[in-house]
Design an enzyme around this catalytic site. Sequence first.
Site, PDB file in Angstrom:
ATOM      1  N   TYR A 276       0.899  -1.192   0.096  1.00  0.00           N
ATOM      2  CA  TYR A 276       0.066   0.152   0.048  1.00  0.00           C
ATOM      3  C   TYR A 276       0.790   1.108  -0.201  1.00  0.00           C
ATOM      4  CZ  TYR A 276      -4.000  -2.959   0.334  1.00  0.00           C
ATOM      5  OH  TYR A 276      -5.163  -3.815   0.368  1.00  0.00           O
ATOM      6  N   HIS A 277       2.164   1.181   0.644  1.00  0.00           N
ATOM      7  CA  HIS A 277       3.044   2.158   0.586  1.00  0.00           C
ATOM      8  C   HIS A 277       3.506   2.464  -0.823  1.00  0.00           C
ATOM      9  CE1 HIS A 277       6.188   4.990   1.606  1.00  0.00           C
ATOM     10  NE2 HIS A 277       6.905   4.291   0.836  1.00  0.00           N
TER      11      HIS A 277
END
Length: 635
Positions: A276-277
């Site tokens: 997700y980063h």
Amino acid sequence: MRGQSVICGLMLGASVMAPAADEVSEKLQWLLPRLNIPEVESVEDPTEQAVRLLNYYKNRTSVTPPVSTEWSTDMLSDKDLNYANDALKHIFVGQPAYDSYFCGDDINWASRPVPDNEWVWQLNRMYFWNAMGRVYAATRDEKYADEWTRQLVHWVNNNPRDEEHAYAWRSIEAGKRGQSWSSLYFQFIQSPHFDEETLVCFLSSLHDHADFLMKKYRAGSNWALMEAEGLAFIAILFPEFKRAEQWRAEAIRRFNQEIEGQVYPDGHQRELAMGYHVGSINWFFRTWRLAKRNGLEDEFSTSYMNRIERMCEVPMKLCLPDGTNAQFGDAWAGTPGQYAGRFKEWSQMFGRADFLYMATAGKEGRAPDKTAFALPDSGLYSMRSGWDSDALGLVLKCGPDGGSHCQRDNGTFTLAAGGRTLMPDSGSYMYNSDKEGRAWFRQTKVHQTLTLNGQNIDYAPKLLKWEPGEGQDILVVENKSYPNLTHRRAVIFVDKRYFVIVDEAIGPATGNVEIHFQLAPGGAVFDTAGLSVNSDFKDGWNVLVKAHPQKGLVLAEEEGQVSFVYARKEKRPAFCYRLKKEDDRSVRLVTLVVPYENEEPEVSVRRLDVSAAGNGELMLELNEGGKTKNVGLRL
């Protein structure tokens, strides 16, 4: 052309195509008041309006597309070709971890071939359309454009924005479609199959998407970024919509707000899961790049790109030496060197020699100037022996609550050596919550950390010491894991070759204190009497985990599972060291974690003092092959 004949059929009273023509005509009359295109507004005849509308969009040059539309066949992957060719037969990919599925000659966009909602949600993100666009751009084979336009019209006509079609209208899917459809337009617009019917359906649905996304804002999460991205792409690439300027201003306002609120000063996105980063980097950056290509980059904050640069440093600092992820939270390990292409782009974007080094596996650029990194806001720390892919590397997590994609695992770590992840994090398996699914993987006790009576812990992290150095790195963190018990963990990276881990359970709580460890899938050798476990790979690197003996300390085997790929899991060795805490005195456990190649090393540890657990001081003697060395801690 299919669309022109439909609209003309309506005007001329052709009965065969009248139902479709009525629908297209209604869409056209709904759409035109929402556009500002003088050459279309200047005529009243619906047939001529449709013709002029299509002619305008096929010939406009006022907007710069997000990426080049020039592709060649050598740029296509096997996955692109498979997805695109399957899509011609209505065999679609939903959640990519599952097999593609035939969704019917008359496509059922609500298909659920597996009992996992992710499949139908991701079906309506149309990954296969992106593949069709790339294959068409490279080959100009009209069968892809013909089928894509048919599927687009079918989806729009069969998925109105209502409760019955909620599977297609989560804001995350709407945002992804806003971005991808706006890009696909540039790949297909010059096809003769992109006709009046296609354009009217396409623009009507884009307006519907933007209207929907204006009302949806999941602040503080990756959803907010996909919502804003979809809204921004529609607004920037289709400024003829009368509300486009309002949409763009709102989308960019959200991005400016989210990059400050969602990204810690140390650069990590707040959900603390690497996938997700990296996704968030893309969502933040793609809209900025599109805005820049269209002369709108000044609408972003002056600190916006500086924050993205710090985000790009995070995979360099935290990925394992072979480039895979530590699987903290809802993350999967990925593949070695998986971010090489991204580092190449980032190196050019920011002029970074260290990013170029990461992109080329050390063949170009310059190695990062450190081998140990602390991201104290995120609670993520890494230590490595060097920058080659076979180096030793440990990544530890002790951070704040990152929300639904985070896990109650503070203190856990992942260890790699010799290109093998020897002690991987459990991962998350899949996005359901039943006992055998995601819920099992979210338990604290299946991570490499401390529990009391096997119960899940709270988030209450603190960094006590960070002291990297030439000979050794020292990290001390603690987490108030329970109301009456704090877990303090010290990690000493001795000579950049092995680790001493000191765990302290501080506070009046009583019960079973357990330090949990898990190995990679494969064999393991348990020496219960010697309080040691080692992996048993026949070649390459292994790891030895060995506790310093003390009264009452026992080694116990546990259930172990790990998931490296969505919806797939496998068994692996797992165990804990258990000590009964019977009163309010703090307890301390000391463990050696020793990666090794070939022969198992002769190494042991013993305490040299009688300091009480929790007082912040400790002196240890390490014995390796008869040679001793003292290491100590003082907080």
